[in-house]
Design a protein around this motif. Structure first.
Motif, mmCIF file in Angstrom:
data_model
loop_
_atom_site.group_PDB
_atom_site.id
_atom_site.type_symbol
_atom_site.label_atom_id
_atom_site.label_comp_id
_atom_site.label_asym_id
_atom_site.label_seq_id
_atom_site.Cartn_x
_atom_site.Cartn_y
_atom_site.Cartn_z
ATOM 1 N N HIS A 1 2.764 57.831 59.366
ATOM 2 C CA HIS A 1 2.779 58.172 57.947
ATOM 3 C C HIS A 1 3.920 57.427 57.261
ATOM 4 O O HIS A 1 4.873 56.992 57.911
ATOM 5 N N VAL A 2 3.830 57.303 55.961
ATOM 6 C CA VAL A 2 4.934 56.792 55.149
ATOM 7 C C VAL A 2 5.427 57.941 54.290
ATOM 8 O O VAL A 2 4.652 58.541 53.535
ATOM 9 N N VAL A 3 6.708 58.262 54.428
ATOM 10 C CA VAL A 3 7.297 59.385 53.703
ATOM 11 C C VAL A 3 8.322 58.840 52.717
ATOM 12 O O VAL A 3 9.252 58.126 53.104
ATOM 13 N N PRO B 1 4.099 73.717 73.768
ATOM 14 C CA PRO B 1 3.529 72.755 72.822
ATOM 15 C C PRO B 1 4.379 72.704 71.561
ATOM 16 O O PRO B 1 4.819 73.744 71.052
ATOM 17 N N LEU B 2 4.640 71.504 71.062
ATOM 18 C CA LEU B 2 5.502 71.356 69.894
ATOM 19 C C LEU B 2 5.004 70.223 69.013
ATOM 20 O O LEU B 2 4.196 69.392 69.430
ATOM 21 N N LEU B 3 5.518 70.200 67.791
ATOM 22 C CA LEU B 3 5.285 69.091 66.879
ATOM 23 C C LEU B 3 6.551 68.253 66.840
ATOM 24 O O LEU B 3 7.656 68.791 66.721
ATOM 25 N N ALA B 4 6.403 66.934 66.967
ATOM 26 C CA ALA B 4 7.560 66.037 66.943
ATOM 27 C C ALA B 4 7.475 65.122 65.734
ATOM 28 O O ALA B 4 6.438 64.494 65.490
ATOM 29 N N LEU B 5 8.570 65.058 64.990
ATOM 30 C CA LEU B 5 8.707 64.156 63.848
ATOM 31 C C LEU B 5 9.670 63.047 64.239
ATOM 32 O O LEU B 5 10.802 63.325 64.649
ATOM 33 N N GLY C 1 20.056 65.995 53.831
ATOM 34 C CA GLY C 1 19.238 66.552 52.760
ATOM 35 C C GLY C 1 17.800 66.085 52.855
ATOM 36 O O GLY C 1 16.858 66.865 52.629
ATOM 37 N N PHE C 2 17.596 64.813 53.190
ATOM 38 C CA PHE C 2 16.237 64.304 53.388
ATOM 39 C C PHE C 2 15.533 65.058 54.507
ATOM 40 O O PHE C 2 14.379 65.486 54.358
ATOM 41 N N LEU C 3 16.218 65.237 55.638
ATOM 42 C CA LEU C 3 15.599 65.945 56.758
ATOM 43 C C LEU C 3 15.250 67.383 56.374
ATOM 44 O O LEU C 3 14.132 67.852 56.610
ATOM 45 N N GLU C 4 16.217 68.073 55.788
ATOM 46 C CA GLU C 4 16.062 69.507 55.529
ATOM 47 C C GLU C 4 15.147 69.799 54.346
ATOM 48 O O GLU C 4 14.281 70.687 54.427
ATOM 49 N N LEU D 1 11.096 68.157 56.514
ATOM 50 C CA LEU D 1 10.562 69.388 57.094
ATOM 51 C C LEU D 1 9.546 70.064 56.164
ATOM 52 O O LEU D 1 8.486 70.497 56.638
ATOM 53 N N PRO D 2 9.803 70.170 54.862
ATOM 54 C CA PRO D 2 8.752 70.712 53.988
ATOM 55 C C PRO D 2 7.483 69.859 53.985
ATOM 56 O O PRO D 2 6.369 70.397 53.930
ATOM 57 N N TRP D 3 7.641 68.540 54.033
ATOM 58 C CA TRP D 3 6.470 67.657 54.114
ATOM 59 C C TRP D 3 5.636 67.996 55.344
ATOM 60 O O TRP D 3 4.405 68.096 55.271
ATOM 61 N N ALA D 4 6.301 68.189 56.491
ATOM 62 C CA ALA D 4 5.570 68.540 57.714
ATOM 63 C C ALA D 4 4.951 69.928 57.603
ATOM 64 O O ALA D 4 3.824 70.158 58.063
#
Length: 418
Positions: free
Chosen positions: A194-196, A251-255, A277-280, A284-287
């Motif tokens: 993806h492009v974020v 099982p997990l989701l990895a970013l 700030g980008f991560l938090e 994370l909200p995007w995911a």
């Protein structure tokens, strides 16, 4: 006590320039002398299984081996520099010059290492065109020659930022990367790219996302820095598939956000509040809008290596309500470089000055990392003093090296998510 603001962006763009405390012990190879005398040196190399050649310790210590690296020169070859990860001091590169057997095309370099050592390595070859005269200008020039893999070694690992893979050596007792091998019958998760876009950082980046086979609800999260190296470079998806299949992690989701380039990486991964700030507040909200993932910090791992390890720890102490598990490998805890401890190791000082946070740390660092190791040990000691009784710390016989980090990553995930 809240964290004070970190030093400004761009404060330091290089590690401290510290001389290696002791050079690696050179050794004499009985095998080389015997193979040269055989009249068919390179046939003997093939019969031995290629390069490097590993021999028993001549002193008789079963915990050590003599490791001999080999290069087949040409009529143009004037010098060869052997460069195992963190087994060369830039201030004493002559220690790593290979020896030439007169009248042959054989170049060799032998060291005595403990039998759990592992490292990636390459060669820089002088085939003419060096600066005139002897002196300090020669070594930077030789280091600037393209690094070459070992044509006598079939074991390779992806190189950071692309390019020709690097060769590697693993001694008999070194941890192996078997968990990274694709296995028949193991359910495969899916990897999507993806492009974020980040309004906070004013840029955009690729983010690879790993979703376990069958998906899931309220999945634990792994945020792993330098995503372009881990996927597709090293295929971390294979590791996660295997660990999940064996029940060693849930099982997990990895970013896996990429670092874009070296300059951006220095700006964003040196205790940048904007990057956290980008991560938090963005990643994370995007995911969360696309997958069913946890908001529990005790089930959210933030992980990284080198500057990424520094950032993983900084993210958790900056936003412990979001990141509760830190997996920091060879973290650049020396940052920023300064003439004394008062002007360096900023994050360790801030952790020492703050109240204990609800964060678990898993730290590892290589014994050969003479720059990173002292700072990592000081952070370990501060965590103990501050009451982080559940913090884990360990050292391995290796360097600043994805060969080591891949097995350490697996062990850290298992420990933090069990």
């Amino acid at each position: 006590m809240p964290l004070t603001a970190p030093p400004p962006v761009g404060t330091t763009r290089r590690p401290p320039r510290i001389t290696r405390p002791e050079p690696v012990e050179r050794a004499e190879s009985a095998w080389v002398a015997e193979a040269v005398g055989s009249g068919d040196f390179w046939g003997a190399v093939r019969a031995a299984g290629g390069s490097p050649v590993v021999e028993a310790d001549p002193a008789g210590d079963p915990a050590y081996r003599v490791v001999t690296f080999l290069w087949r020169g040409t009529a143009k070859t004037r010098a060869v520099l052997c460069m195992p990860n963190k087994i060369v001091d830039p201030r004493d590169m002559g220690h790593n010059l290979m020896e030439h057997v007169p009248g042959t095309d054989v170049w060799h370099w032998s060291v005595r290492m403990r039998d759990d050592w592992r490292a990636t390595y390459g060669f820089h070859v002088d085939e003419g065109g060096a600066p005139q005269g002897e002196g300090a200008a020669y070594w930077p020039w030789l280091r600037s020659r393209p690094q070459r893999a070992d044509p006598l070694n079939t074991r390779t690992l992806s190189r950071r930022w692309g390019g020709e893979p690097v060769s590697y050596v693993e001694l008999p007792e070194a941890p192996r990367g078997g968990d990274w091998q694709r296995r028949d019958g193991v359910a495969r998760g899916t990897v999507s790219e993806h492009v974020v876009r980040s309004g906070i950082l004013g840029n955009e980046r690729r983010v690879h996302v790993y979703e376990p086979s069958g998906g899931g609800e309220d999945l634990p999260l792994l945020v792993l820095m330098d995503g372009e190296m881990w996927q597709p470079g090293l295929d971390v998806a294979a590791l996660l598939d295997n660990l999940i299949a064996e029940g060693r992690i849930p099982p997990l989701l990895a970013l896996l956000p990429e670092s874009i380039d070296s300059d951006v990486r220095w700006d964003e991964l040196a205790c940048s509040e904007r990057f956290v700030g980008f991560l938090e507040r963005e990643l994370l909200p995007w995911a969360g809008e696309r997958w069913s993932v946890t908001r529990d910090p005790a089930r959210t791992v933030v992980a990284g290596q080198s500057l990424g390890g520094l950032t993983a720890a900084f993210a958790a102490v900056s936003a412990p309500e979001r990141f509760g598990l830190v997996l920091a490998q060879s973290g650049s805890f020396w940052w920023p470089d300064g003439p004394d401890l008062e002007s360096s190791e900023w994050l360790t000082g801030r952790i020492e000055a703050a109240e204990r946070l609800p964060v678990r740390f898993w730290l590892s660092v290589g014994e050969q990392e003479w720059v990173a190791l002292p700072a990592a040990r000081r952070l370990r000691d501060v965590l103990v003093e501050k009451g982080y009784a559940d913090a884990a710390y360990r050292e391995y016989n290796g360097g600043h090296d994805y060969l080591c980090w891949r097995t350490e990553l697996a062990d850290g995930l298992v420990e933090l998510l069990k």
